[in-house]
Design a protein around this motif. Structure first.
Motif, short mmCIF file in Angstrom:
data_model
loop_
_atom_site.label_atom_id
_atom_site.label_comp_id
_atom_site.label_asym_id
_atom_site.label_seq_id
_atom_site.Cartn_x
_atom_site.Cartn_y
_atom_site.Cartn_z
N LYS A 277 31.06 37.77 47.33
CA LYS A 277 30.05 37.43 46.32
C LYS A 277 30.13 35.95 45.97
O LYS A 277 29.11 35.31 45.68
N LYS A 278 31.33 35.41 46.03
CA LYS A 278 31.52 33.99 45.74
C LYS A 278 30.77 33.14 46.76
O LYS A 278 30.14 32.13 46.42
N GLU A 279 30.83 33.56 48.00
CA GLU A 279 30.11 32.85 49.07
C GLU A 279 28.61 32.92 48.84
O GLU A 279 27.88 31.95 49.06
N GLY A 296 25.98 45.83 39.41
CA GLY A 296 25.57 46.75 40.47
C GLY A 296 26.47 46.66 41.70
O GLY A 296 27.53 46.04 41.67
N LYS A 297 26.02 47.29 42.78
CA LYS A 297 26.74 47.26 44.04
C LYS A 297 25.90 46.52 45.07
O LYS A 297 24.69 46.75 45.20
N LEU A 298 26.56 45.63 45.82
CA LEU A 298 25.89 44.81 46.83
C LEU A 298 26.38 45.19 48.22
O LEU A 298 27.58 45.43 48.43
N TYR A 299 25.44 45.22 49.17
CA TYR A 299 25.80 45.58 50.54
C TYR A 299 25.16 44.62 51.55
O TYR A 299 23.97 44.28 51.45
N THR A 300 25.98 44.19 52.50
CA THR A 300 25.51 43.29 53.57
C THR A 300 25.29 44.10 54.84
O THR A 300 25.59 45.29 54.91
N MET A 344 26.59 48.84 57.51
CA MET A 344 26.62 48.15 56.22
C MET A 344 28.06 47.92 55.75
O MET A 344 28.98 48.58 56.21
N LYS A 345 28.19 47.02 54.80
CA LYS A 345 29.52 46.71 54.24
C LYS A 345 29.35 46.24 52.80
O LYS A 345 28.46 45.43 52.51
N GLU A 346 30.17 46.79 51.92
CA GLU A 346 30.05 46.40 50.52
C GLU A 346 30.56 44.96 50.33
O GLU A 346 31.59 44.57 50.88
N LEU A 347 29.81 44.22 49.55
CA LEU A 347 30.15 42.82 49.26
C LEU A 347 30.89 42.76 47.93
O LEU A 347 30.39 43.25 46.91
N LYS A 348 32.08 42.20 47.93
CA LYS A 348 32.89 42.14 46.72
C LYS A 348 33.30 40.71 46.40
O LYS A 348 33.17 39.83 47.21
#
Length: 348
Positions: A277-279, A296-300, A344-348
């Motif tokens: 998320k920092k990126e 929320g939840k973010l996914y790439t 997909m992959k969760e973004l943290k």
């Protein structure tokens, strides 16, 4: 009285013409709104967008194929037809391990990229056919190849907005590659899987609000309400913030417009291929103002990446069912407690 009979005659003629047109249309196998296919005598006839092809049955199946788009590789891997590929452009964007092994073994040649195709190598390889998306600015290149007796078939699968219609291109490649039975079996498997997953997702009482994509420069290209992604979100029982829109293409919006529409968003999907998320904030620090970014939840789309290649844009083009299963897992994790995301992959 004469006018009455004339009216009856014209009505009959109109109905006859409609019936004849309908029969002509029914004679074609509909792959999508853009692609029709049929066998007529000793020819395989194809309508693809504005292009029409009459391919002699004697030239099929194609045994020596060149691909100018990595997005078409997925159809070959799904049919086990990698050995029919003799040349490929921009192999660094290809995910398939088998394709890379064939490249290493010299059985598939690197024929350059969109910046500069190696025309001499392509001609020397003497392919039966080249498959590619149509790009108008490359018309001179296409004409040169055609003048050297090379068949070029344009297939624009990326224009399809129905996920299963993209998968259905398998039937086209099945005809071309002598894998018709395999293609029918594979497509039926994907369709049945997709339909079952869609039915399962609709049983969930929860329908989360979903935001998609990200900003590029000063604009946020939000997928239209009739787009491929909007369809995936709907079929996975999500509530897309732009669902009421009637566009098939992405709609350019300002940050402020998307910010206002996404106040209740719980999930943010297809957030590029960022690693953290920092990126993401380095691209646009305004994201911190959004509720979905903070709570929320973010996914790439970076679940299956190797170098510059991403399998979402390869096998994911064909396996609509696996893409749908990822979205269902994201929005309704309780339905697949033991399933790990594919693309997909969760973004943290």
């Amino acid at each position: 009285m004469k006018n009455y009979f004339l009216l009856i005659f014209l009505l009959f003629l109109n109905l006859s013409c409609k019936k004849e047109f309908k029969n002509v249309e029914n004679d074609w196998q509909k792959i999508s709104q853009n692609v029709l296919l049929k066998t007529e005598g000793d020819f395989l006839k194809l309508k693809s967008g504005k292009f029409n092809y009459d391919l002699p049955a004697s030239k099929l199946p194609f045994k020596k194929v060149i691909l100018l788009n990595a997005s078409l590789v997925g159809y070959f891997t799904e049919l086990g037809s990698e050995n029919q590929i003799i040349g490929i452009s921009s192999p660094e964007y290809v995910f398939s391990k088998k394709i890379h092994q064939l490249l290493e073994d010299g059985k598939i040649q690197n024929i350059g990229n969109e910046q500069k195709y190696d025309i001499e190598k392509i001609i020397a390889l003497k392919p039966d056919v080249i498959f590619t998306n149509y790009i108008a600015s490359f018309d001179n290149t296409y004409d040169l190849l055609k003048k050297n007796g090379i068949e070029i078939i344009f297939l624009d699968e990326y224009l399809e907005q129905d996920p299963l219609e993209k998968s259905k291109y398998l039937l086209v490649f099945g005809k071309f590659l002598g894998k018709e039975k395999e293609a029918i079996s594979k497509f039926d498997e994907i369709k049945n899987s997709y339909d079952s997953l869609k039915t399962l997702a609709q049983k969930s009482k929860v329908k989360p609000v979903v935001l998609a994509n990200e900003m590029y420069g000063n604009q946020w290209f939000l997928p239209g309400g009739k787009s491929n992604l909007a369809r995936f979100i709907s079929d996975s029982n999500g509530n897309y913030i732009n669902a009421s829109n009637t566009d098939f293409k992405a709609v350019p919006m300002s940050f402020e417009e998307v910010y206002a529409k996404s106040q209740k968003a719980e999930y943010w999907i297809n957030v590029g291929n960022h690693q953290t998320k920092k990126e993401l904030l380095q691209i646009n620090p305004n994201y911190t103002k959004m509720n979905v970014f903070n709570t929320g939840k973010l996914y790439t789309l970076s679940g299956k990446e190797v170098g510059k290649s991403n399998d979402y844009f390869e096998s994911g083009v064909v396996r609509a069912d696996l893409v749908l299963k990822d979205y269902i897992k994201i929005f309704h994790p309780e339905l697949f407690p033991n399933y790990n995301l594919t693309y997909m992959k969760e973004l943290k």
